[in-house]
Enzyme design. Structure first.
Site, PDB file in Angstrom:
ATOM      1  N   ASP A  80       0.859  -1.188   0.000  1.00  0.00           N
ATOM      2  CA  ASP A  80       0.000   0.000   0.000  1.00  0.00           C
ATOM      3  C   ASP A  80       0.892   1.234   0.000  1.00  0.00           C
ATOM      4  OD1 ASP A  80      -2.278   1.578   0.223  1.00  0.00           O
ATOM      5  OD2 ASP A  80      -2.297   1.457   2.409  1.00  0.00           O
TER       6      ASP A  80
ATOM      7  N   GLU B 222       2.536   4.733  -4.194  1.00  0.00           N
ATOM      8  CA  GLU B 222       2.532   5.654  -5.363  1.00  0.00           C
ATOM      9  C   GLU B 222       3.892   6.331  -5.527  1.00  0.00           C
ATOM     10  OE1 GLU B 222       0.203   5.580  -2.922  1.00  0.00           O
ATOM     11  OE2 GLU B 222      -1.158   4.356  -4.131  1.00  0.00           O
TER      12      GLU B 222
ATOM     13  N   ASP C  40      -9.153   3.661  -1.816  1.00  0.00           N
ATOM     14  CA  ASP C  40     -10.056   4.103  -0.752  1.00  0.00           C
ATOM     15  C   ASP C  40     -11.402   4.617  -1.248  1.00  0.00           C
ATOM     16  OD1 ASP C  40      -8.038   3.332   0.852  1.00  0.00           O
ATOM     17  OD2 ASP C  40      -7.320   5.352   1.306  1.00  0.00           O
TER      18      ASP C  40
HETATM   19  C1  GLC Z   1      -4.624   3.356   2.928  1.00  0.00           C
HETATM   20  C2  GLC Z   1      -5.135   2.135   2.180  1.00  0.00           C
HETATM   21  C3  GLC Z   1      -6.142   1.402   3.035  1.00  0.00           C
HETATM   22  C4  GLC Z   1      -5.492   1.022   4.363  1.00  0.00           C
HETATM   23  C5  GLC Z   1      -4.952   2.259   5.051  1.00  0.00           C
HETATM   24  C6  GLC Z   1      -4.165   1.924   6.308  1.00  0.00           C
HETATM   25  O1  GLC Z   1      -5.650   4.265   3.094  1.00  0.00           O
HETATM   26  O2  GLC Z   1      -5.661   2.473   0.934  1.00  0.00           O
HETATM   27  O3  GLC Z   1      -6.618   0.250   2.369  1.00  0.00           O
HETATM   28  O4  GLC Z   1      -6.399   0.372   5.158  1.00  0.00           O
HETATM   29  O5  GLC Z   1      -4.100   2.977   4.190  1.00  0.00           O
HETATM   30  O6  GLC Z   1      -3.099   1.091   6.021  1.00  0.00           O
END
Ligand code: GLC
Length: 784
Positions: free
Chosen positions: A407, A410, A484
């Site tokens: 995650d 980017e 998200d």
């Molecule tokens: C980001 C991700 C989400 C995750 C969060 C905490 O917002 O997109 O899926 O739960 O970070 O790690």
């Protein structure tokens, strides 16, 4: 803040129109021929052309010098030897393969590309290739009245992208995703044009920030990038499926994921302790709701330090993973790229002493703020850093973890620009380049490091990787979830075209957070979303901190019962889905498809956003709004049977279909087949029986279905250990004939037969299985 008020449209704030001055590439001064390439030296730049196959041509333009064939991180195919016929006059130069015809006019330089039937694919007219003083490169192509555009990776909005403009710049967007929200996390600078039922594709292999503009001009579309060369591939089609095969021939295909990864995933930001994780798992077992994976979000770590567990909250992760595994559940932890700046933290120490972090040209490490606070970021553009990162995953694999969730890659940084300073200089395996140039590759190269590390460590087992960011080619390493979203009905609606366009961009293994990530879900929304999720290639329920929990039982028994039924349905459909995953892996064809992919001549399918197909014979038309129990369903050519009621519908018509909360409108084309199994238990999810449901037709339908299976967990399938059955179904008034016309591979599954079940047989219609007359319920032995 004022930008969020009407001040944003203050008359004085009207934005300047883009008055950019483009330098046209100009006339050809002279031309040269390379070994397998054609070069045109023009007044304002040089062009090189190379055929990759008969149907794929690469065109590069460098404004300042000789085009370089470069080191693409996306393209994995080498140019094949292609016979090219050359012809022409002083004015026009012609290049022809068996599939493509390039007609190049020299004053000024313009390319027109046709197929060998003379059908126009991609044409330059008054404007062609161009550039600006600031380094931007651009190309303008003619847009036809009947052009429809698809692909572009992960984009909000409707299926057909005509009239839109998109930016490619991987971005973390927590703000609600609107139809106009752009860019998002993934950048796939590729699209498919559908014109009068035939398709062709363009892949713009440029990693800089880039734009695709199908909006600004009435008769032209354009794509442009902030820097680099103009470097693009044209793919001839002519069917949408061919374009996908051609694009994934270039950028690679998904290795088969382990079967467990195609099952149901449950997640939460975050299950915060070992006890909580065990409790959630136990609920699934006690309620007998299928579950393959539980995700661990950032709270498992010690102060958000990757490659650590918080010893207070997760005192015995190894036992946790082992115990869950015994229950039939895998654990997938999240791993973000940011490494906490902490001189006492070994991963940070290794990164600094090993010189593995992203740095400025002058030598200073780049620091940005993410979950752990000030953090450094591994330079995944460099082999040394990728190897190190991959190796670090022993921390997880040694305790039995087989999947990782990437995650914030980017990379997301909590600052105004939302990302790393674009002046950071990446080492890029010996060709240093700035973050401005390589930003869009960061997530994919993190994926490469992680996938390859896991693969090395898993002793022949298939790793599973989930990612948020990516670029063209990400399908080689990871599944993608769409970031998200929120618990809005609108986001359920939007997820359909988004996932379909990802599939059309070579990324089959995708899905949204089922139930919605942010905001509060509710029973009805979660139920309807789970009905869709049961058929999206990636199926994970995930919700955010501070909002209602949304596990299947959270909204009461009424909803739980239906949600359970649909998660089970996912497992009953597993042989069908797995066969489609195999096709995605071998040919690049998406599992979940827009209808136009199978019915490219049918205009009604061109922007059909609220229905989708699984493979080539199943249409799903979910309910996507609250309190709605009736919806219009468009069925294309053929006869379609509603699976739940058995009612048949004549295609090329729209019907009002009734669907109570427990119903999902699902239609199977007559004369075709689907493979099913039974849901057994969490502990043992192996397929005990496989059944092929044949939907009898009578219009002389002729159908081919490829059933695929293998051990579901190792790479043995790449060495012949698989079972592939080519099943032919021919339905006429007199008989439904089912023939196994080919069997490939040497895998012998534990189930020893495939039950054949013919549905909807008419009086007087015989069932003939492999040449023998049957009564409609029979089986096919796999052992003789
Ligand atoms: C980001 C991700 C989400 C995750 C969060 C905490 O917002 O997109 O899926 O739960 O970070 O790690």
């Amino acid at each position: 803040m004022l930008e969020d008020t009407s001040f944003a449209i203050h008359p004085g704030a009207e934005q300047q129109r883009n008055t950019a001055v483009y330098h046209d590439i100009g006339n050809v001064k002279y031309q040269e021929k390379g070994n397998d390439s054609f070069h045109f030296i023009c007044e304002n730049g040089q062009v090189a052309i190379r055929f990759y196959t008969e149907a794929i041509v690469r065109i590069t333009m460098n404004p300042k010098g000789e085009p370089s064939w470069g080191q693409s991180r996306s393209v994995v195919a080498e140019a094949k030897k292609v016979d090219v016929e050359e012809d022409g006059t002083a004015e026009v130069y012609e290049l022809k393969t068996t599939e493509l015809h390039l007609s190049i006019s020299k004053t000024p330089f313009r390319i027109r590309i046709y197929d060998r039937q003379g059908r126009e694919l991609v044409t330059e007219a008054e404007q062609g290739m161009a550039w600006q003083e600031n380094g931007e490169v651009a190309v303008f192509k003619q847009m036809h009245e009947n052009d429809h555009f698809y692909g572009f990776g992960e984009k909000a909005g409707f299926l057909d992208k005509r009239g839109e403009m998109y930016e490619m710049w991987n971005t973390d967007v927590y703000a609600p995703h609107n139809p106009e929200t752009d860019p998002l996390y993934e950048s796939i600078p590729y699209f498919m044009t559908l014109r009068d039922g035939k398709a062709h594709g363009i892949f713009f292999d440029n990693t800089f920030r880039s734009w695709f503009d199908m909006r600004s001009f009435a008769e032209r579309y354009a794509y442009r990038a902030e820097g680099g060369q103009l470097d693009y591939y044209v793919m001839a089609g002519p069917e949408p499926k061919h374009v996908l095969e051609q694009y994934t021939y270039l950028t690679g295909r998904m290795p088969l994921p382990p079967k467990w990864a195609i099952g149901y995933h449950q997640s939460r930001y975050s299950y915060q302790t070992e006890e909580e994780v065990r409790e959630v798992a136990q609920h699934f077992i006690d309620r007998d709701i299928p579950l393959d994976v539980l995700h661990l979000d950032i709270h498992y770590m010690n102060g958000y330090r990757v490659f650590t567990f918080d010893e207070g909250r997760f005192p015995n992760p190894e036992k946790l993973v082992r115990d869950l595994r015994e229950m039939g559940i895998r654990v997938v932890p999240i791993v973000d790229p940011g490494v906490k700046k902490d001189p006492e933290y070994p991963t940070y120490q290794e990164g600094v002493t090993g010189d593995l972090f992203c740095k400025y040209l002058e030598g200073d490490i780049y620091f940005g703020d993410v979950w752990p606070g000030t953090s450094a970021f591994p330079d995944f553009t460099e082999e040394k850093a990728r190897k190190w990162w991959g190796e670090k995953h022993r921390f997880y694999t040694e305790i039995g973890v087989e999947g990782i969730w990437n995650d914030m890659n980017e990379p997301a940084v909590f600052n105004e620009t939302k990302t790393m300073d674009v002046q950071v200089m990446h080492r890029n395996d010996g060709s240093p380049a700035t973050h401005r140039e390589l930003h869009n590759l960061y997530g994919m190269l993190m994926g490469k490091a992680t996938y390859e590390g896991l693969k090395d460590q898993l002793d022949g087992k298939r790793p599973f990787l989930l990612t948020r960011a990516g670029f063209a080619g990400i399908q080689r390493y990871a599944a993608v979830w769409t970031g998200d979203n929120r618990s809005f009905w609108e986001h359920l609606q939007m997820s359909l075209p988004m996932v379909m366009n990802l599939g059309l961009s070579g990324i089959s293994f995708t899905g949204p957070d089922v139930g919605g990530f942010a905001h509060h879900s509710n029973g009805e929304l979660l139920t309807r979303w789970t009905q869709v999720g049961a058929f999206t290639p990636f199926f994970r329920n995930h919700s955010a901190i501070g909002f209602l929990y949304q596990e299947p039982w959270r909204f009461g028994e009424k909803y739980e019962a239906v949600i359970k039924e649909y998660i089970e349905m996912r497992y009953r459909w597993m042989p069908q889905l797995y066969s489609l995953f195999a096709k995605a892996s071998s040919q690049g064809l998406p599992v979940m498809r827009p209808l136009f992919m199978e019915f490219p001549e049918d205009e009604k399918t061109y922007n059909l956003n609220d229905q989708f197909m699984i493979g080539d014979n199943v249409i799903i038309a979910p309910i996507l709004a609250p309190s709605v129990v009736d919806r219009a369903v468009y069925l294309p050519e053929g006869e379609w049977v509603e699976a739940s009621s058995g009612v048949a519908y004549q295609g090329e018509n729209t019907y009002l279909i009734h669907a109570e909360l427990e119903d999902l409108p699902l239609f199977i084309k007559k004369g075709t087949a689907v493979a099913q199994t039974d849901w057994t238990s969490n502990k043992d999810k192996s397929w005990k029986r496989v059944r092929m449901d044949i939907y009898a037709g009578d219009q002389g339908e002729d159908y081919r279905f490829t059933f695929y299976d293998d051990d579901g967990e190792t790479f043995a399938y790449q060495h012949g250990s698989y079972l592939e059955l080519e099943v032919e179904v021919v339905s006429t008034e007199e008989a439904v004939k089912v023939d196994i016309v080919d069997r490939r591979g040497d895998y012998v599954p534990a189930y020893q037969q495939i039950d054949i079940h013919v549905i909807g047989r008419k009086d007087g219609q015989d069932v003939i299985l492999n040449g023998e007359k049957e009564n409609g319920d029979s089986y096919l032995s796999l052992t003789d």
